[in-house]
Design a protein around this motif. Structure first.
Motif, PDB file in Angstrom:
ATOM      1  N   ARG A  72       0.846  -1.189   0.000  1.00 29.47           N
ATOM      2  CA  ARG A  72       0.000   0.000   0.000  1.00 29.47           C
ATOM      3  C   ARG A  72       0.881   1.239   0.000  1.00 29.47           C
ATOM      4  NH1 ARG A  72      -5.385  -0.950   2.227  1.00 29.47           N
ATOM      5  NH2 ARG A  72      -5.636  -3.096   2.971  1.00 29.47           N
ATOM      6  N   TYR A  73       0.316   2.360  -0.414  1.00 31.33           N
ATOM      7  CA  TYR A  73       1.040   3.609  -0.318  1.00 31.33           C
ATOM      8  C   TYR A  73       1.106   4.026   1.152  1.00 31.33           C
ATOM      9  CZ  TYR A  73       0.643   4.044  -5.376  1.00 31.33           C
ATOM     10  OH  TYR A  73       0.742   3.830  -6.731  1.00 31.33           O
ATOM     11  N   PRO A  74       2.286   4.377   1.670  1.00 33.34           N
ATOM     12  CA  PRO A  74       2.413   4.693   3.101  1.00 33.34           C
ATOM     13  C   PRO A  74       1.531   5.850   3.561  1.00 33.34           C
ATOM     14  CG  PRO A  74       4.569   4.312   2.132  1.00 33.34           C
ATOM     15  CD  PRO A  74       3.604   4.359   0.994  1.00 33.34           C
ATOM     16  N   ASP A  75       1.292   6.839   2.678  1.00 30.63           N
ATOM     17  CA  ASP A  75       0.525   8.006   3.125  1.00 30.63           C
ATOM     18  C   ASP A  75      -0.981   7.783   3.080  1.00 30.63           C
ATOM     19  OD1 ASP A  75       0.634   7.809   0.387  1.00 30.63           O
ATOM     20  OD2 ASP A  75       0.915   9.958   0.023  1.00 30.63           O
ATOM     21  N   THR A  76      -1.489   7.138   2.029  1.00 31.21           N
ATOM     22  CA  THR A  76      -2.938   6.959   1.894  1.00 31.21           C
ATOM     23  C   THR A  76      -3.412   5.576   2.308  1.00 31.21           C
ATOM     24  OG1 THR A  76      -2.767   6.174  -0.391  1.00 31.21           O
ATOM     25  CG2 THR A  76      -2.902   8.558  -0.048  1.00 31.21           C
ATOM     26  N   LYS A  77      -2.507   4.616   2.401  1.00 26.49           N
ATOM     27  CA  LYS A  77      -2.800   3.214   2.688  1.00 26.49           C
ATOM     28  C   LYS A  77      -3.649   2.565   1.588  1.00 26.49           C
ATOM     29  CE  LYS A  77      -1.662   1.129   5.699  1.00 26.49           C
ATOM     30  NZ  LYS A  77      -2.130   0.929   7.083  1.00 26.49           N
ATOM     31  N   ARG A  78      -3.750   3.194   0.440  1.00 23.72           N
ATOM     32  CA  ARG A  78      -4.424   2.564  -0.690  1.00 23.72           C
ATOM     33  C   ARG A  78      -3.487   1.567  -1.359  1.00 23.72           C
ATOM     34  NH1 ARG A  78      -7.619   7.631  -3.667  1.00 23.72           N
ATOM     35  NH2 ARG A  78      -9.324   7.775  -2.155  1.00 23.72           N
ATOM     36  N   TYR A  79      -4.080   0.555  -1.997  1.00 20.87           N
ATOM     37  CA  TYR A  79      -3.277  -0.444  -2.692  1.00 20.87           C
ATOM     38  C   TYR A  79      -2.427   0.216  -3.776  1.00 20.87           C
ATOM     39  CZ  TYR A  79      -6.769  -3.682  -0.720  1.00 20.87           C
ATOM     40  OH  TYR A  79      -7.606  -4.372   0.114  1.00 20.87           O
ATOM     41  N   THR A  80      -1.221  -0.290  -3.959  1.00 24.84           N
ATOM     42  CA  THR A  80      -0.378   0.198  -5.050  1.00 24.84           C
ATOM     43  C   THR A  80      -0.682  -0.505  -6.358  1.00 24.84           C
ATOM     44  OG1 THR A  80       1.388  -1.390  -4.575  1.00 24.84           O
ATOM     45  CG2 THR A  80       1.484   0.731  -3.442  1.00 24.84           C
ATOM     46  N   ASP A  81      -1.609  -1.454  -6.342  1.00 26.55           N
ATOM     47  CA  ASP A  81      -1.985  -2.169  -7.560  1.00 26.55           C
ATOM     48  C   ASP A  81      -3.489  -2.452  -7.501  1.00 26.55           C
ATOM     49  OD1 ASP A  81      -1.554  -3.269 -10.028  1.00 26.55           O
ATOM     50  OD2 ASP A  81      -0.444  -5.015  -9.336  1.00 26.55           O
ATOM     51  N   HIS A  82      -4.050  -2.847  -8.612  1.00 26.78           N
ATOM     52  CA  HIS A  82      -5.475  -3.157  -8.691  1.00 26.78           C
ATOM     53  C   HIS A  82      -5.764  -4.410  -7.855  1.00 26.78           C
ATOM     54  CE1 HIS A  82      -9.454  -3.939 -10.314  1.00 26.78           C
ATOM     55  NE2 HIS A  82      -9.381  -2.865 -11.093  1.00 26.78           N
ATOM     56  N   GLN A  83      -6.861  -4.372  -7.104  1.00 27.07           N
ATOM     57  CA  GLN A  83      -7.186  -5.508  -6.254  1.00 27.07           C
ATOM     58  C   GLN A  83      -7.416  -6.783  -7.063  1.00 27.07           C
ATOM     59  OE1 GLN A  83     -11.073  -5.117  -4.258  1.00 27.07           O
ATOM     60  NE2 GLN A  83     -11.443  -3.310  -5.525  1.00 27.07           N
ATOM     61  N   ASP A  84      -7.956  -6.686  -8.283  1.00 23.89           N
ATOM     62  CA  ASP A  84      -8.093  -7.882  -9.124  1.00 23.89           C
ATOM     63  C   ASP A  84      -6.737  -8.483  -9.457  1.00 23.89           C
ATOM     64  OD1 ASP A  84     -10.842  -7.850  -9.230  1.00 23.89           O
ATOM     65  OD2 ASP A  84     -10.962  -6.868 -11.192  1.00 23.89           O
ATOM     66  N   HIS A  85      -5.725  -7.615  -9.627  1.00 23.68           N
ATOM     67  CA  HIS A  85      -4.390  -8.107  -9.983  1.00 23.68           C
ATOM     68  C   HIS A  85      -3.842  -9.014  -8.894  1.00 23.68           C
ATOM     69  CE1 HIS A  85      -3.464  -4.384 -12.758  1.00 23.68           C
ATOM     70  NE2 HIS A  85      -4.529  -5.073 -13.153  1.00 23.68           N
ATOM     71  N   PHE A  86      -3.827  -8.531  -7.644  1.00 25.01           N
ATOM     72  CA  PHE A  86      -3.115  -9.321  -6.646  1.00 25.01           C
ATOM     73  C   PHE A  86      -3.985 -10.405  -6.019  1.00 25.01           C
ATOM     74  CE2 PHE A  86      -4.374  -5.622  -4.032  1.00 25.01           C
ATOM     75  CZ  PHE A  86      -4.754  -6.182  -2.817  1.00 25.01           C
ATOM     76  N   TYR A  87      -5.308 -10.228  -5.990  1.00 21.03           N
ATOM     77  CA  TYR A  87      -6.117 -11.356  -5.532  1.00 21.03           C
ATOM     78  C   TYR A  87      -6.194 -12.430  -6.606  1.00 21.03           C
ATOM     79  CZ  TYR A  87      -7.232  -9.371  -1.075  1.00 21.03           C
ATOM     80  OH  TYR A  87      -7.109  -8.904   0.213  1.00 21.03           O
ATOM     81  N   GLY A  88      -6.160 -12.043  -7.868  1.00 18.09           N
ATOM     82  CA  GLY A  88      -6.023 -13.042  -8.921  1.00 18.09           C
ATOM     83  C   GLY A  88      -4.728 -13.818  -8.787  1.00 18.09           C
ATOM     84  N   ALA A  89      -3.645 -13.121  -8.450  1.00 20.12           N
ATOM     85  CA  ALA A  89      -2.351 -13.783  -8.265  1.00 20.12           C
ATOM     86  C   ALA A  89      -2.388 -14.740  -7.070  1.00 20.12           C
ATOM     87  CB  ALA A  89      -1.250 -12.748  -8.076  1.00 20.12           C
ATOM     88  N   ARG A  90      -3.163 -14.419  -6.057  1.00 19.85           N
ATOM     89  CA  ARG A  90      -3.277 -15.331  -4.915  1.00 19.85           C
ATOM     90  C   ARG A  90      -4.022 -16.613  -5.301  1.00 19.85           C
ATOM     91  NH1 ARG A  90      -3.860 -11.532   0.550  1.00 19.85           N
ATOM     92  NH2 ARG A  90      -2.028 -10.250   0.061  1.00 19.85           N
ATOM     93  N   PHE A  91      -5.026 -16.486  -6.161  1.00 26.38           N
ATOM     94  CA  PHE A  91      -5.666 -17.693  -6.673  1.00 26.38           C
ATOM     95  C   PHE A  91      -4.657 -18.547  -7.456  1.00 26.38           C
ATOM     96  CE2 PHE A  91      -9.728 -15.513  -5.861  1.00 26.38           C
ATOM     97  CZ  PHE A  91     -10.483 -16.572  -5.356  1.00 26.38           C
ATOM     98  N   VAL A  92      -3.759 -17.901  -8.179  1.00 25.34           N
ATOM     99  CA  VAL A  92      -2.718 -18.644  -8.896  1.00 25.34           C
ATOM    100  C   VAL A  92      -1.793 -19.346  -7.904  1.00 25.34           C
ATOM    101  CG1 VAL A  92      -0.787 -18.469 -10.512  1.00 25.34           C
ATOM    102  CG2 VAL A  92      -2.841 -17.084 -10.866  1.00 25.34           C
ATOM    103  N   GLN A  93      -1.455 -18.681  -6.798  1.00 26.92           N
ATOM    104  CA  GLN A  93      -0.634 -19.329  -5.772  1.00 26.92           C
ATOM    105  C   GLN A  93      -1.298 -20.591  -5.245  1.00 26.92           C
ATOM    106  OE1 GLN A  93      -0.067 -15.803  -3.133  1.00 26.92           O
ATOM    107  NE2 GLN A  93       2.108 -16.352  -3.199  1.00 26.92           N
ATOM    108  N   LEU A  94      -2.582 -20.507  -4.932  1.00 26.64           N
ATOM    109  CA  LEU A  94      -3.306 -21.692  -4.448  1.00 26.64           C
ATOM    110  C   LEU A  94      -3.335 -22.790  -5.509  1.00 26.64           C
ATOM    111  CD1 LEU A  94      -6.443 -20.345  -2.507  1.00 26.64           C
ATOM    112  CD2 LEU A  94      -4.514 -21.638  -1.578  1.00 26.64           C
TER     113      LEU A  94
END
Length: 866
Positions: A395-417
């Motif tokens: 996340r960005y340290p100042d806003t705490k928003r994700y630095t990438d699209h949530q579909d990108h990294f949750y999709g990658a977690r499905f790939v990990q599983l």
């Protein structure tokens, strides 16, 4: 299980013929085979593969989303066997040729293999035969001439033997012993057989590997995985891209000027994005964006249906559309999404079918069904390289928003599983490596690509964006993604590519007996290859116990000579909050032993996934002059954290060392006085830390004053200090600087070493430098001012090198076939690399079945129901 598609309804003779999902025969009513509109109109005009000499392989960068086709240069992602490896310079004479003068005299010899002494001897024998035919006087003359000829032959033989002995001495000390130890041992243990052509084994054909990419949205591959994608297609690797969602967004396929007046239509926008992707891939593979595809619907292992597109002109290029609903927002809460499905906010995620798709029946997936669908795809395609997005972008340290699209990294977690389940449950499969790619954060970092490479990447994105608005696909939905047409490069994403993991260059190491050890992650475990001594037999890959290992490991030699291996490990639990990434390490039980301890956890400075998405870098490790071992990571807040081992073997807590705006993984090495130094790249420069004396804590973070640099950094202790290597932004040139620690960090000898316009890690040992070049191959340089050379290898992650003894350097990569390749050279200026040696058995059958059935319907090739 077949390695690729075989045609609609085809069954794998060794695979299941019943059941559901990938690997099952599709029912005729479900197949819905459908060539695209261009194919139906007979517009099949694929360009022939372009000559490599017209491509950027000679220093000209390439598109990120396609690969230049190099058949005339015989450039493959994996080398020929040493006997056929393409080299920039003449290679050393093989042992067979070196032994030729000692072989029994032959009556005839092949011109291309006969030694000068044998040729002279043959001509002398012919002269003697003619003299004997002349009679008695001729016999006396022949005897005198024969005596002179015999003396000449003996002198030539002695001279030849001296040359051979000298050659063997030099070669034995050099790369021949290092790289061909198995071959020499086999000769010593096997009686010499007659030199018959029938008994010479056929050369081993190169294996280009099989690449499978899983991405969240249509265009994530073009923005974040190119030019690796293009390189693989160019090299002839079977390439399959799997799109998890339809990317329907708000359904408005228009630029900013017409967005307000364009009616939303999510199925049509999803179709337009599909049309754009097909055009971009066709252009990368054939040069013709209109090259036709065959589109087929197949059942998935998760109980739904997928569309599979096969490029007719290059059937090894496949697209798989899973067509799930996307989140529609980068970071805001959207329960009906991959994120919501992962967290249990919804029990099932619905499909979002594109208009024009042959898939007509809507479906929905549970979390487990998404995983099983991906497992079925892995079973069908049997990849040796899996490409995925970054599962922990932070996340960005100042806003705490994700630095990438949530579909990108949750999709990658499905790939990990899915890859974990595939590795565990499927035994009849090749080894596979995983590569993760950074996403949106690339726009905040210095440009990694040189202008020509970035321009080619942007050109492919322009094809996807449908900039010319010509209706080449004959679709009312549109032929591309007009939403990005105002700015096809995105937020400078077309200027860069960065690996989120696997950038370490110290995974190859040597021991006190000049043996070599290589460590890479295959199948979610750390694989070990070992060669005992300078001429021992290579062993491996052997997988260390313990799963869940992330791409990229680092090694360090402890004070007692043992090797320690460090990496990170991802674990999953019953609850979404159980997702966890931690630093782990294993140590040799004895110096040179093949047994290692179990993995021991050092934990993580990011204990809660919801804080920083478990974002920690790969560890950087070093041993200072007192024998003290330390490990450092970049944490989710973009600062440096580390743990130091105590004299009793225990580890201290995670310490904070400061620093802001750190990116990638840190680099560490020890100077000539035994002081440990640590370095990290920022978006503007490089910062560093050093011990004031060996054994002391690190000092304060210090600005080095170096210019901005692309990721990552490489550090090596030499010349009394620590030398850094990095790349010049917007160029790919390799730069270096010497850092000394006496009285604080001081920088000197900043030098631009040139290069071949590549990107990514640079490995350095002795006089040797090596790294990825434009075109994706390995470039190397050994001597200041000497032109860089290119080797015919495409590889995963980063190369690694190490000194082997005092005068030799060894270099290794893992190819796209997940196989280890090694070479070496003398550690002297202007040395050349020996031929590359593949280690261990092939990771794929010698010949793969055709990706399409030869009996496909007249409308064109189609994939099998997997």
């Amino acid at each position: 299980m077949s390695d690729s598609w075989q045609g609609p309804g085809a069954r794998d003779p060794q695979g299941p013929s019943t059941g559901s999902g990938w690997g099952q025969q599709a029912r005729p009513s479900e197949q819905g085979q459908q060539p695209d509109r261009a194919a139906r109109q007979g517009r099949q005009q694929p360009y022939p593969a372009r000559d490599a000499r017209q491509q950027p392989y000679q220093g000209h960068p390439q598109e990120r989303h396609a690969y230049a086709h190099p058949p005339r240069q015989h450039v493959h992602p994996h080398p020929h066997p040493p006997e056929q490896a393409h080299q920039a310079e003449p290679r050393a004479e093989s042992p067979e040729r070196a032994e030729a003068p000692e072989a029994p005299e032959a009556e005839t010899a092949a011109p291309e293999t006969a030694a000068p002494e044998v040729a002279a001897e043959t001509s002398g024998s012919r002269r003697q035969a003619r003299r004997r035919a002349r009679g008695k006087d001729g016999a006396r003359d022949g005897a005198r001439d024969g005596a002179r000829d015999g003396a000449r032959r003996r002198r030539r033989r002695r001279g030849g033997l001296l040359k051979v002995v000298a050659f063997c001495v030099v070669t034995a000390v050099g790369s021949l012993i290092l790289l061909r130890g198995n071959e020499l041992l086999d000769r010593l243990g096997t009686p010499t057989a007659p030199d018959k052509a029938a008994e010479t084994p056929a050369p081993e054909p190169p294996d280009p590997g099989r690449v499978l990419q899983v991405i969240a949205h249509p265009d994530d591959d073009l923005y974040f995985m190119n030019p690796d994608l293009r390189y693989s297609i160019s090299a002839g690797s079977p390439v399959t891209s799997v799109y998890l969602t339809s990317g329907e967004a708000d359904g408005i396929n228009a630029g900013s000027a017409k967005a307000a007046t364009t009616k939303p239509d999510k199925p049509a926008y999803a179709e337009a994005r599909q049309n754009g992707i097909r055009a971009a891939y066709a252009k990368m593979a054939t040069g013709d964006r209109g090259s036709p595809w065959t589109r087929t619907v197949v059942p998935t292992k998760g109980g739904g249906h997928a569309e599979v597109d096969v490029l007719m002109a290059k059937p090894q290029v496949n697209l798989v559309w899973l067509q799930l609903r996307e989140a529609g927002t980068v970071y805001e809460t959207a329960p009906n999404s991959l994120h919501g499905l992962w967290d249990g906010k919804i029990p099932r995620l619905d499909s979002m079918l594109a208009s024009g798709t042959p898939v007509k029946q809507p479906f929905s997936y549970s979390k487990d069904q998404v995983v099983q669908t991906l497992v079925g795809i892995l079973e069908q395609y049997r990849p040796t390289t899996v490409r995925s997005q970054d599962p922990t972008p932070g996340r960005y340290p100042d806003t705490k928003r994700y630095t990438d699209h949530q579909d990108h990294f949750y999709g990658a977690r499905f790939v990990q599983l899915a890859t974990a389940a595939y590795a565990k449950d499927v035994t009849d499969r090749p080894h596979f490596a995983v590569q993760n790619y950074a996403g949106y954060i690339n726009g905040s970092l210095p440009s990694a690509l040189d202008p020509d490479e970035a321009k080619e990447k942007l050109d492919i994105l322009g094809t996807y964006a449908w900039l010319d608005r010509q209706n080449h696909c004959n679709s009312p939905a549109g032929c591309g993604d007009l939403k990005i047409s105002d700015q096809p490069g995105g937020n400078r994403w077309s200027d860069s590519i960065n690996y989120a993991r696997g950038t370490s260059t110290n995974w190859l190491t040597s021991d006190a007996q000049q043996g070599l050890w290589a460590f890479k992650v295959l199948d979610g475990q750390v694989a070990v290859w070992h060669r005992a001594g300078p001429a021992g037999r290579w062993k491996g890959p052997d997988l260390l116990p313990g799963t869940g290992m992330d791409p990229g490991v680092s090694t360090v030699t402890l004070a007692d000579g043992r090797t320690a291996v460090f990496g990170t490990r991802t674990s999953f639990g019953a609850k979404p909050t159980d997702y966890r990434r931690e630093v782990v390490h294993a140590v040799q039980k004895q110096p040179g032993a093949e047994q290692f301890t179990e993995w021991q956890s050092l934990g993580t400075p990011e204990t809660a996934d919801e804080n920083w998405t478990s974002d920690i870098s790969a560890p950087a490790v070093s041993v200072d002059g007192t024998g003290q071992l330390a490990a450092y990571v970049r944490d989710g807040a973009a600062g440096l954290r580390g743990r130091v081992q105590q004299p009793d073997g225990s580890w201290g807590p995670w310490e904070r060392y400061g620093g802001t705006d750190l990116h990638g993984s840190p680099a560490t090495a020890t100077d000539g006085a035994g002081r440990r130094m640590v370095f990290a790249a920022t978006s503007k420069s490089v910062v560093g830390w050093t011990q004031p004396t060996p054994g002391a804590p690190l000092g304060q973070v210090t600005a080095t004053g170096l210019p901005d640099t692309t990721l990552p950094l490489t550090a090596d202790g030499r010349e009394g200090g620590v030398r850094l290597w990095f790349r010049k932004p917007g160029s790919g040139n390799v730069r270096t600087a010497l850092i000394t620690g006496e009285g604080g960090l001081k920088v000197s000898q900043m030098t631009d070493l040139g290069g071949l316009q590549g990107f990514g890690s640079v490995t350095a040992s002795g006089h040797l430098l090596a790294g990825r070049t434009a075109g994706g191959q390995l470039g190397s340089e050994s001597g200041s001012g000497r032109p860089w050379e290119r080797s015919p290898l495409l590889f995963v992650g980063a190369p690694s090198s190490t000194m082997t003894g005092k005068g030799l350097v060894s270099l290794a990569v893992v190819g796209l076939d997940a196989r280890l390749y090694v070479t070496s050279s003398a550690d002297v200026p202007n040395a050349h690399l020996a031929p590359w040696q593949p280690v261990g058995p092939r990771n794929a059958p010698p010949s793969l079945p055709s990706p399409v059935s030869p009996t496909s319907p007249a409308s064109g090739p189609a994939p099998a129901a997997p």
